[in-house]
Write a protein that holds these residues in place. Sequence first.
Motif, PDB file in Angstrom:
ATOM      1  N   PRO A 109       0.826  -1.198   0.000  1.00 20.61           N
ATOM      2  CA  PRO A 109       0.000   0.000   0.000  1.00 20.61           C
ATOM      3  C   PRO A 109       0.860   1.247   0.000  1.00 20.61           C
ATOM      4  N   ARG A 110       0.347   2.316  -0.599  1.00 15.54           N
ATOM      5  CA  ARG A 110       1.059   3.577  -0.611  1.00 15.54           C
ATOM      6  C   ARG A 110       1.014   4.193   0.784  1.00 15.54           C
ATOM      7  N   THR A 111       2.095   4.807   1.192  1.00 18.22           N
ATOM      8  CA  THR A 111       2.128   5.487   2.471  1.00 18.22           C
ATOM      9  C   THR A 111       2.347   6.969   2.242  1.00 18.22           C
ATOM     10  N   THR A 112       1.830   7.779   3.143  1.00 20.52           N
ATOM     11  CA  THR A 112       1.963   9.215   2.999  1.00 20.52           C
ATOM     12  C   THR A 112       3.160   9.712   3.775  1.00 20.52           C
ATOM     13  N   ARG A 113       3.687  10.872   3.371  1.00 20.16           N
ATOM     14  CA  ARG A 113       4.825  11.473   4.033  1.00 20.16           C
ATOM     15  C   ARG A 113       4.345  12.491   5.032  1.00 20.16           C
ATOM     16  N   LEU A 140      -1.165  22.089  10.101  1.00 23.96           N
ATOM     17  CA  LEU A 140      -1.586  21.247   8.998  1.00 23.96           C
ATOM     18  C   LEU A 140      -2.503  20.159   9.511  1.00 23.96           C
ATOM     19  N   GLU A 141      -3.523  19.862   8.731  1.00 23.76           N
ATOM     20  CA  GLU A 141      -4.432  18.803   9.123  1.00 23.76           C
ATOM     21  C   GLU A 141      -3.787  17.448   8.913  1.00 23.76           C
ATOM     22  N   ALA A 142      -4.209  16.488   9.698  1.00 21.33           N
ATOM     23  CA  ALA A 142      -3.702  15.124   9.544  1.00 21.33           C
ATOM     24  C   ALA A 142      -4.194  14.562   8.219  1.00 21.33           C
ATOM     25  N   PRO A 143      -3.471  13.593   7.633  1.00 15.62           N
ATOM     26  CA  PRO A 143      -3.910  12.992   6.375  1.00 15.62           C
ATOM     27  C   PRO A 143      -5.346  12.494   6.468  1.00 15.62           C
ATOM     28  N   ALA A 144      -6.126  12.795   5.437  1.00 15.62           N
ATOM     29  CA  ALA A 144      -7.527  12.397   5.437  1.00 15.62           C
ATOM     30  C   ALA A 144      -7.652  10.889   5.304  1.00 15.62           C
ATOM     31  N   GLU A 145      -8.618  10.328   5.988  1.00 15.92           N
ATOM     32  CA  GLU A 145      -8.874   8.903   5.884  1.00 15.92           C
ATOM     33  C   GLU A 145      -9.635   8.629   4.592  1.00 15.92           C
ATOM     34  N   VAL A 146      -9.313   7.547   3.944  1.00 19.12           N
ATOM     35  CA  VAL A 146     -10.032   7.155   2.744  1.00 19.12           C
ATOM     36  C   VAL A 146     -11.400   6.648   3.159  1.00 19.12           C
ATOM     37  N   GLU A 147     -12.442   7.151   2.498  1.00 16.34           N
ATOM     38  CA  GLU A 147     -13.794   6.759   2.855  1.00 16.34           C
ATOM     39  C   GLU A 147     -14.008   5.280   2.568  1.00 16.34           C
ATOM     40  N   GLU A 148     -14.933   4.697   3.309  1.00 15.49           N
ATOM     41  CA  GLU A 148     -15.192   3.264   3.187  1.00 15.49           C
ATOM     42  C   GLU A 148     -16.137   2.972   2.025  1.00 15.49           C
ATOM     43  N   ASP A 162      -3.387   9.784  -0.234  1.00 16.41           N
ATOM     44  CA  ASP A 162      -2.384  10.842  -0.106  1.00 16.41           C
ATOM     45  C   ASP A 162      -3.011  12.205   0.133  1.00 16.41           C
ATOM     46  N   GLY A 163      -4.335  12.231   0.363  1.00 17.82           N
ATOM     47  CA  GLY A 163      -5.015  13.484   0.603  1.00 17.82           C
ATOM     48  C   GLY A 163      -5.274  14.301  -0.640  1.00 17.82           C
ATOM     49  N   ARG A 164      -5.170  13.684  -1.819  1.00 13.89           N
ATOM     50  CA  ARG A 164      -5.330  14.398  -3.090  1.00 13.89           C
ATOM     51  C   ARG A 164      -6.742  14.213  -3.636  1.00 13.89           C
ATOM     52  N   THR A 165      -7.236  15.224  -4.322  1.00  7.42           N
ATOM     53  CA  THR A 165      -8.498  15.128  -5.050  1.00  7.42           C
ATOM     54  C   THR A 165      -8.206  14.748  -6.497  1.00  7.42           C
ATOM     55  N   PRO A 166      -9.237  14.390  -7.293  1.00  8.05           N
ATOM     56  CA  PRO A 166      -8.997  14.125  -8.711  1.00  8.05           C
ATOM     57  C   PRO A 166      -8.353  15.314  -9.421  1.00  8.05           C
ATOM     58  N   LEU A 167      -8.705  16.535  -9.015  1.00  8.99           N
ATOM     59  CA  LEU A 167      -8.072  17.721  -9.605  1.00  8.99           C
ATOM     60  C   LEU A 167      -6.576  17.715  -9.358  1.00  8.99           C
ATOM     61  N   PHE A 168      -6.158  17.430  -8.143  1.00  8.17           N
ATOM     62  CA  PHE A 168      -4.737  17.392  -7.802  1.00  8.17           C
ATOM     63  C   PHE A 168      -4.036  16.321  -8.643  1.00  8.17           C
ATOM     64  N   ALA A 169      -4.657  15.141  -8.749  1.00 11.27           N
ATOM     65  CA  ALA A 169      -4.063  14.054  -9.528  1.00 11.27           C
ATOM     66  C   ALA A 169      -3.893  14.449 -10.986  1.00 11.27           C
ATOM     67  N   ALA A 170      -4.905  15.103 -11.565  1.00 10.07           N
ATOM     68  CA  ALA A 170      -4.816  15.538 -12.954  1.00 10.07           C
ATOM     69  C   ALA A 170      -3.751  16.615 -13.129  1.00 10.07           C
ATOM     70  N   ASP A 187      -8.428  25.136  -4.507  1.00 10.01           N
ATOM     71  CA  ASP A 187      -7.710  25.459  -3.268  1.00 10.01           C
ATOM     72  C   ASP A 187      -7.529  24.186  -2.461  1.00 10.01           C
ATOM     73  N   VAL A 188      -6.735  23.265  -2.990  1.00 17.80           N
ATOM     74  CA  VAL A 188      -6.557  21.960  -2.359  1.00 17.80           C
ATOM     75  C   VAL A 188      -5.073  21.649  -2.180  1.00 17.80           C
ATOM     76  N   SER A 189      -4.775  20.931  -1.116  1.00 20.86           N
ATOM     77  CA  SER A 189      -3.410  20.489  -0.819  1.00 20.86           C
ATOM     78  C   SER A 189      -3.426  18.999  -0.548  1.00 20.86           C
ATOM     79  N   ASN A 190      -2.273  18.361  -0.691  1.00 26.68           N
ATOM     80  CA  ASN A 190      -2.203  16.946  -0.349  1.00 26.68           C
ATOM     81  C   ASN A 190      -1.977  16.788   1.154  1.00 26.68           C
ATOM     82  N   ALA A 191      -1.878  15.550   1.620  1.00 25.36           N
ATOM     83  CA  ALA A 191      -1.761  15.296   3.048  1.00 25.36           C
ATOM     84  C   ALA A 191      -0.472  15.840   3.634  1.00 25.36           C
ATOM     85  N   ALA A 192       0.536  16.063   2.803  1.00 20.97           N
ATOM     86  CA  ALA A 192       1.810  16.606   3.276  1.00 20.97           C
ATOM     87  C   ALA A 192       1.832  18.129   3.260  1.00 20.97           C
TER      88      ALA A 192
END
Length: 289
Positions: free
Chosen positions: A67-71, A82-90, A162-170, A191-196
Amino acid sequence: EDDDEEDEPEAFEAALSRLSAFRTRKKADPEPSEAVEPAAPPTTMTREPAVEARASPAVEARASSTPRTTREPSCGAETVGLEAPAEVEEERGDAVGIKALLRAVQENDVEAVGGLLKEMDINSRDPKDGYSALFVAAEEGHTDLAAWLVRKGAKVEAVDADGRTPLFAAAVANRPEVVDYLIREAGASSDVSNAAGRHVFWACCALDLVDVAAVLLDASAARGRKRIDINAKDPCGLSALDFAKRMNHHQTAAFLKHRGALDSRVKGQVSRLARDWEIRELDAIISSS
């Protein structure tokens, strides 16, 4: 201009090499072919996703057993605010089905995607990295397919591991057309940031993706969204212009100055250490693209 001429630490040589390769590859990437949107999802899936085809690096990473891990958002010292890394929804769904769905999306196979979605939630996610179908469509540059998924209920503000939205990924995959669509038509927040703690605009400038950075500014302004602060600093205290100058990204530096970025004149060892840390963070970002 900074004039440090010390040799790069060996620990960063591989990351620097990957960053250079990323810049070369992304600037040379051809425009992706677009899918032909069906009038409605097919009643039955007429063909299986081509399992023999080689997946993109992102899809291959999702097929791995690790699994991928966040920094952590740090520069060698404690970083606050900074907010803690967001949990992936179930919204996991069946792992085999998700793998087939993401492969079909990666291949821009709308017919197969429509058939698979008759049996599963459109927002089902990969259990390892939290990617949904929209993440893959956005990252691969399939604008028409992304739009179709959004109309069918795909969540634009979904967050991956990793706390990213589809916009961030694109954006960090150098897909300006998808980024423009997501902001202007799908209503995605820029106005989005990743978990880091790296803002999407800062990340694009740091990766020398000027076209995407321009789209982020222009599309956000056109939608009347919150203005992106081009002088904002990352958790290590570097603005986008600071980092561009440290990395000799001349085109990005010129773009930022043209758009009104201020030269904070960060110099010396502090700037160097911050730059070195950010090379590690960018290496983590491009490993997911």
